[in-house]
Design an enzyme around this catalytic site. Sequence first.
Site, short mmCIF file in Angstrom:
data_model
loop_
_atom_site.label_atom_id
_atom_site.label_comp_id
_atom_site.label_asym_id
_atom_site.label_seq_id
_atom_site.Cartn_x
_atom_site.Cartn_y
_atom_site.Cartn_z
N LEU A 146 37.70 39.59 36.27
CA LEU A 146 37.66 40.84 36.40
C LEU A 146 36.61 41.56 37.55
O LEU A 146 35.51 41.25 37.49
CB LEU A 146 37.32 41.84 35.19
CG LEU A 146 37.01 43.41 35.27
CD1 LEU A 146 38.59 44.08 35.48
CD2 LEU A 146 36.66 43.87 33.69
N ASP A 147 37.09 42.32 38.65
CA ASP A 147 36.46 42.86 39.84
C ASP A 147 35.50 41.92 40.46
O ASP A 147 34.48 42.34 40.86
CB ASP A 147 35.36 44.24 39.04
CG ASP A 147 36.51 45.30 38.50
OD1 ASP A 147 37.50 45.55 39.10
OD2 ASP A 147 35.84 45.94 37.57
N GLN A 148 35.81 40.71 40.49
CA GLN A 148 35.00 39.68 41.00
C GLN A 148 36.18 39.35 42.39
O GLN A 148 35.59 38.26 42.95
CB GLN A 148 34.72 38.69 40.20
CG GLN A 148 33.94 39.01 39.10
CD GLN A 148 32.71 39.61 39.41
OE1 GLN A 148 31.88 39.20 40.19
NE2 GLN A 148 32.66 40.61 38.74
#
Length: 322
Positions: free
Chosen positions: A225-227
């Site tokens: 997530l969001d990486q």
Amino acid sequence: MSSRELTEITVVGNDDTGLVARVTTLLFERGINIEDVDQAVRDAIFRMTMLVETSEMAVDEHQLRRDLSALGDDLGVDVRVRFPSERDTRQVAVLVTKESHCLQRLLSARGDLDAEIGVVIGNHDELESIAERHGIPFYDVGDDNGSHDEEQLLSVLDDHDIDLLVLARFMRILSPEVVFRYEGRIINIHPSLLPAFPGAKAYRQAKEAGVRVAGVTAHYVTTDLDQGPIVTQRVFNVPDDVTVDEMRERGQPLEADALLEAVRLHLNDDVSIRRGRTELGDSEQSYSLGMPTELDEVTPDRPVDGDAVGDLVADSVAESDD
């Protein structure tokens, strides 16, 4: 030979022994050379993406597709083939929830994009009228709570032969079933300067952390997530007395700007992913990846304190020599 000139084969399904060998053997037997291969497993879901040279293969395109489909059925995996001739005009799907600013910006610029925005997909129906005004089909794949049906989502993406997914403030997490099928072809906009403040309520997180500078990030989506690899970012100052709503108002125009720039970079083939980060290729176009270049003129390019100490030492030495 560029990736745009190669055939793309994607295999997604439950992980099992022998998957790679079965697929690569079939390709070898048909005179197909594998130029690049990437594979991963997440949550017991296997994904393999290959770029292959098919210009001198021993079968025609229809036969290769039938053979791979039959192999996929035998292995219990989904196999998709996309030939270069099928990617002349790339198709973009925009995924939305309720906020319209990013969608509006993309639609206003679509005449300048090297692709067609072929469909808008929402997990609510609030933005359907915007898509309709632009003559673009809209699909609501969410239930009353906004949870999206991923089988329906994948069906719509397949029906429209989508090349790029743009998450224009789509407030749901995509599972590996979707991400693996479109690896390196999903761009999201997140309202923080990643890797700081991932996940939900990013503006509130930044406010509570007392940041002096906040911003937004357009990045490729991965199963973390969001990486994913960062493409573009924008920043703004945060006054002491700012509210979360005011931060959101400052950030939304930048969200639309950063997302559009990231989409342009991707569609122009001017950005690539190498070892988990993006790299800008040789391009005649001018892009804004981060701060405006004007800020470079007022940003120190050396340690200011170090210079001051150096001047003091030099003056002291000069005085002692006297």
